[in-house]
Design a protein around this motif. Sequence first.
Motif, short mmCIF file in Angstrom:
data_model
loop_
_atom_site.label_atom_id
_atom_site.label_comp_id
_atom_site.label_asym_id
_atom_site.label_seq_id
_atom_site.Cartn_x
_atom_site.Cartn_y
_atom_site.Cartn_z
N SER A 149 0.84 -1.21 0.00
CA SER A 149 0.00 0.00 0.00
C SER A 149 0.87 1.26 0.00
CB SER A 149 -0.90 0.03 1.25
OG SER A 149 -1.68 -1.12 1.33
N GLU A 150 1.92 1.25 0.84
CA GLU A 150 2.81 2.40 0.84
C GLU A 150 3.55 2.52 -0.48
OE1 GLU A 150 3.68 0.99 5.15
OE2 GLU A 150 5.21 2.46 4.64
N ALA A 151 3.88 1.35 -1.06
CA ALA A 151 4.60 1.35 -2.33
C ALA A 151 3.76 2.00 -3.43
CB ALA A 151 4.99 -0.07 -2.72
N VAL A 152 2.50 1.62 -3.51
CA VAL A 152 1.67 2.17 -4.59
C VAL A 152 1.39 3.65 -4.34
CG1 VAL A 152 -0.61 1.49 -3.67
CG2 VAL A 152 -0.31 1.71 -6.12
N LEU A 153 1.26 4.04 -3.08
CA LEU A 153 1.06 5.46 -2.78
C LEU A 153 2.29 6.27 -3.18
CD1 LEU A 153 -0.62 7.76 -1.50
CD2 LEU A 153 0.33 7.12 0.72
N THR A 154 3.45 5.76 -2.82
CA THR A 154 4.70 6.44 -3.18
C THR A 154 4.81 6.59 -4.70
OG1 THR A 154 5.73 5.53 -1.21
CG2 THR A 154 7.21 6.32 -2.93
N ARG A 160 2.14 11.51 -10.17
CA ARG A 160 1.38 12.77 -10.26
C ARG A 160 2.33 13.95 -10.52
NH1 ARG A 160 -0.91 14.63 -4.78
NH2 ARG A 160 1.31 15.16 -4.63
N GLU A 161 3.42 13.99 -9.75
CA GLU A 161 4.35 15.11 -9.92
C GLU A 161 5.00 15.07 -11.30
OE1 GLU A 161 4.44 17.68 -7.68
OE2 GLU A 161 2.77 16.46 -6.93
N LYS A 162 5.34 13.87 -11.76
CA LYS A 162 5.94 13.72 -13.09
C LYS A 162 4.96 14.20 -14.16
CE LYS A 162 7.88 9.97 -16.00
NZ LYS A 162 6.89 9.84 -17.06
N TYR A 163 3.72 13.81 -14.00
CA TYR A 163 2.70 14.19 -14.98
C TYR A 163 2.51 15.71 -15.02
CZ TYR A 163 -1.67 14.12 -17.60
OH TYR A 163 -2.64 14.33 -18.56
N LEU A 164 2.45 16.31 -13.84
CA LEU A 164 2.26 17.76 -13.78
C LEU A 164 3.48 18.49 -14.36
CD1 LEU A 164 0.51 18.14 -10.30
CD2 LEU A 164 -0.54 18.46 -12.57
N TRP A 338 12.50 10.31 -10.16
CA TRP A 338 11.03 10.54 -10.08
C TRP A 338 10.58 10.56 -8.63
CZ3 TRP A 338 10.25 6.13 -14.18
CH2 TRP A 338 10.52 6.63 -15.45
N PHE A 339 11.17 9.71 -7.81
CA PHE A 339 10.82 9.72 -6.38
C PHE A 339 11.36 10.99 -5.70
CE2 PHE A 339 10.64 4.79 -5.86
CZ PHE A 339 9.36 4.79 -6.37
N VAL A 340 12.63 11.26 -5.97
CA VAL A 340 13.28 12.36 -5.27
C VAL A 340 12.60 13.69 -5.60
CG1 VAL A 340 15.45 13.61 -4.97
CG2 VAL A 340 15.47 11.10 -5.16
N GLN A 341 12.25 13.89 -6.86
CA GLN A 341 11.64 15.18 -7.22
C GLN A 341 10.26 15.35 -6.59
OE1 GLN A 341 11.69 15.08 -11.52
NE2 GLN A 341 9.71 14.09 -11.70
N ALA A 342 9.63 14.23 -6.24
CA ALA A 342 8.29 14.33 -5.64
C ALA A 342 8.34 14.38 -4.12
CB ALA A 342 7.43 13.15 -6.08
N LEU A 343 9.36 13.80 -3.51
CA LEU A 343 9.32 13.56 -2.07
C LEU A 343 10.45 14.19 -1.27
CD1 LEU A 343 8.20 9.83 -2.28
CD2 LEU A 343 6.88 11.69 -1.27
N SER A 344 11.29 14.96 -1.92
CA SER A 344 12.41 15.55 -1.21
C SER A 344 11.99 16.80 -0.45
CB SER A 344 13.51 15.91 -2.21
OG SER A 344 14.59 16.48 -1.53
N ILE A 345 12.32 16.84 0.82
CA ILE A 345 12.05 18.02 1.65
C ILE A 345 13.33 18.27 2.43
CG2 ILE A 345 10.86 18.80 3.75
CD1 ILE A 345 8.75 18.73 1.87
#
Lengths: 502, 502
Positions: A149-154, A160-164, A338-345
Motif C-alpha cells: 500500500s505504501e509502495a503504490v502510494l509512493t 502525479r508530480e511527473k505528470y504535472l 522521479w521519487f526524489v523530485q516528488a518527495l524531497s524536503i
Amino acid sequence: MDSQDFREAAISSIDEIINYYDNISSRDVVSNVSPGYLRTLLPTSAPVQGEAWATIQSDMETKILPGITHWQHPNFHAFFPCATSYPSILGELYSAALSGACFNWICSPAVTELETIVLDWLAKLLCLPGCYLSTGSTRGGGVIQGSASEAVLTAMVAAREKYLLETVPSDLSEEEREDVIAHKRAKMVVLATNMTHSSTKKAALILGVRFKSISVRAEDGYALTAPVLASALEECRAKGLEPFFLTATLGTTDTCAVDDFRGISEALEAYIYPPGSPGEVWVHVDAAYAGAALVCPEFQASTKIEQIAKFHSFDMNMHKWLLTNFDASCLFVRNRNWFVQALSINQAVYGNAASDGGLVTDYREWQIPLGRRFRSLKIWFVLRSFGVEGLHGYIRRTVKMGEDFAGWVKGREDLFEVITGPAFALTVFRMVGDGEEMRNERTRALCERVNGSGRMWVTSTLLDGSRFAIRFMTGVRSTEERHVRAAFELLVEVAEEIVNKK
Amino acid sequence: MDSQDFREAAISSIDEIINYYDNISSRDVVSNVSPGYLRTLLPTSAPVQGEAWATIQSDMETKILPGITHWQHPNFHAFFPCATSYPSILGELYSAALSGACFNWICSPAVTELETIVLDWLAKLLCLPGCYLSTGSTRGGGVIQGSASEAVLTAMVAAREKYLLETVPSDLSEEEREDVIAHKRAKMVVLATNMTHSSTKKAALILGVRFKSISVRAEDGYALTAPVLASALEECRAKGLEPFFLTATLGTTDTCAVDDFRGISEALEAYIYPPGSPGEVWVHVDAAYAGAALVCPEFQASTKIEQIAKFHSFDMNMHKWLLTNFDASCLFVRNRNWFVQALSINQAVYGNAASDGGLVTDYREWQIPLGRRFRSLKIWFVLRSFGVEGLHGYIRRTVKMGEDFAGWVKGREDLFEVITGPAFALTVFRMVGDGEEMRNERTRALCERVNGSGRMWVTSTLLDGSRFAIRFMTGVRSTEERHVRAAFELLVEVAEEIVNKK
C-alpha cells in the motif's frame, strides 16, 4: 533488565519460539476468542513498579497466544501467506539491537548501502529488466517499503508530480500555474481493474484524485488485456479525463491473474505515442504476492517479465511468499529521480556533507516516512541462508502442492468446479449445483463449516459480483502434501454432507 | 536452518548483541566509511547455494558494524535519541516469530486488542485528556503508526475528508459536487510554523494541498502564540484561502519549543466559533520526541497538556525517548470515526463476521497500509518491565543531565551563548564573537571539529535563517553524567582553540 537478565530472558524466549513453531499444528489455525477477550484479562493501566520478565513472559502463552491466528500453521490456506523463517527472525533481532532512525546515509551508511545492494540482488534474481537496478543506465533502483500500500502510494505521488511537470507549461506565473494545476487535478484519473488490490483505490483516495475501475472479463482469465484497456482509455478521453497512473497486477488477490503486460504497452502506445512522451501514463506493477515466483526461470517466462521494461515501478513483498518477516515490500523504480523530485524536503537539521554533496542515497526521499528500520538485514540473511536453490525449491514445492490440490478438486466434478488456477499455489473453486443460487449457498456453507472446524482456514471471494468462491492457497512453508491432502478430504467430506443435506 | 541450528544461531546472536551494548563506548559514534564502501565488500548477486550461519554472522562485525552509526552510544548527542532497551528487543523478537499481516481483527485478535489496551495505558500515563482514550465518550483511541510522518499524513487525510464533508453541500449532483470539491481543494491550506517538523509539509505535498509556513518569533521562544496564529488566519481569509489543518508542536525539532495550546485554541475560536463548528481547523499535536516527558507530572503541568482536549489528534514516538525500538509512533484521535470515514476501503476477500458485524476495530481503517506488525508487544513489555517509576527515573535523569550541561555552558559566557533550553534534555547554543558572521564561523568550526574527533556527535541547525547553532541532546539511555561532562570539556577545549586561532 541488565545484560545477564537479558541473556536469560532471550534464551527462554528463543526456546518458547522454537516450541511454538515445532508444535504449531497442535493449535487451531484461527483464534476463537470473542471480541474484547483481552481487556478482561489485563489491568487497566501500566504498573507503577517494573515487573519481572518471568511474569511478563508467562502472559504470552496464557493471554496472547489464545488471541493469535497462526499464519505459519500448515493448515493456513487463507489470503496469501505471510511466511517467515528462522534467518529472517535473526535479521529482525539484529535490526532491533542496531535501532536508529536511519533517514540519511550518515545515520548509518550500512543501512542504506546494504538496502541498495540486496535490492539489486533481488532484482537480478527476479530477472527484472536492468532499468530497475541501481547500477543501470536509467538510474533506477530499489527501496524497502512497509507494505504494498505504501509502495503504490509512493509511486502514485511520484507519477502525479511527473505528470504535472510534463504537462503544465513552465512559463506561467505562480497564480496561473496554480489555476492550471487545480484544473488538471480535477481531471486526472488513476486506472485499475476490478481485480486490482484495494490499495490502489486507497492511494487515489488519499491523494484525492479520481479512480476508475476497469472491469476485466472472465474469458480473459480476469486479466487486463489490450482491447479492454484501450476502450477504457478512450472512455476517459471522451469525458475529458486525463489518465496518469495504472496499476498492472502480477497475481491478483482474488485469482492470481497476470495482466497482459505486452497488451498494456500496446494500448498505452496507441493512446500516447511514443512511450516516454510527456504526459505518458505511469504503469506500476503490483506483484505483491506472486512476484516471489519470479525467482524461478519458468515464471519469468510465463509472466513475460521482460515486458515491464517500458513500465515505471514494480513492487513485490518478500514478506508474503519469500520467507521474510513482515515488513519487507520491495519497490523498484526505473528512474529514482522521479521519487526524489516528488518527495524531497530539506530541513536544516538534516544537513550533512555526504547528503549535501549528492554522493549518497538518502532513502527518506524515496518514501513517505522520514526514519526507517534496518530491514535489508533480514532480506540479506534470507537470500544467503536459503541461497537461490533453496528459494527455487520452496516456491516449486508450494506450487506443486497447489497443482496437486487443483487436480484432486477437478477429479471430483460431482462436487466441485475449479474457477481459476492452479496459479501461483492458489486455486479458486466452488461447489456445483443447479443454478447460481444453489452453488453460492453450498459454497458458502462449505466455507463456513470447514473454517468452523478449526482444522483449516480458507478465505472466499465474490467473482463477477455474484459468484461466491473459495480461495485455497498452499504457500505456507510448514505445509506439506499430507496437510493439503487432509484439507482436501475434509472439503470433500463436508461437501458430501452438504449435497446430501446433512 | 532447523530448530537446533536456530537455537545456536540465536544464542550466538544474543551474545554478540550483549557484547555490542556492553562495549559500545569503545567505538567511534559515527561511522567513518566512505560512500560505496559496502559494495566493494559484497558479491554482486545472491549465492546459488545456501550459506552457513557462521559465515553470515561473521560479516556482521567485519562488514556491517563499520558502517553503523551508534544511536545507543553514550556520546550520541545528535538529533533526538532513538532509544531502545532489552525488553523492547524481546518484543521485536516475539513479534517477528508471530509474523502475520494483521489487517483485520480476526487475522489475530490479540494484535488489535493489545494495541487498543496499551495505547489506553499510554494515554493515561501521558495524562492525555480522556477524549483520546478508546473508552472515552467521544469514541477516540490510539493506533500505532510507523513514524510521525505517517501519523501526520493519516491525520491530514482524515482532516481533509472531515472538512469536505462539513463544508460541501450535500444536496448537489455528482458533477456539481466534483466541481465544488475541485474548487475547494485549490483553496484549502495546511498551516504550520517554520519550526514545525518537515513531515507536515511533506504530507501537504503528498496530498497536493497548499502549505503555509507561519514564522514564529525568537522572543516567543520559537513557539506559536495566539496573535501570530490569528494574524496568519486573517491573512488566509484575505486571500480567500481555507485553512483546514494545523500542526501544533510539543517539542520542536530545532529547539524543543512548546506551542501555546491555549493561545491556539483562542485564535481558532475567534476565527470559527464555536469549536466543533462545521469547517473547524483540525489541530494535530506533534509531540514526537518531547511527548515522552509527559510520563512525569511536572511536564504534564508545564506543557498544559489538558488544553489539547479541544484538538483532534496527538502523536508521540515511543521509539524516540521512551525506550522502545523504532518503529512505534503512537497516534491518538478524539473520534476514531474521522479515520474510518476517510480510510475505509472494502474488498470482498477481507470480509468476515466480526468485521462485518461492526464488533471489532480493524486498524487497517486507521492507517495507510493494509497489513501491520505486532508492534504493541514491545510497548507492553517496556511499560511493564520499567514500570511508571522506571520511566520517571529515566526521563528525569536525562533531563537533569541536560540542565547540568546548559548550566556549564552558561558558566562559560566567554565562549558560549545558550540560545534556547535546556528543554527536554536539549540545549541549543553557539559560540560568542564579534558579529553574527564570526559567531557562525566559530560555531560551525566547533561543530565540525568535535564531530571530526569521533568522540561525540552533535547536530546543528540554522535559527532565524541565519544563526548557526549546535543542538546538544542528553536523552540516550547509556549516557551518564561523566559522558556529558567529558563532552562539555571537549567542547571547551576545541572552543578555546578556535578563539585562540589554533
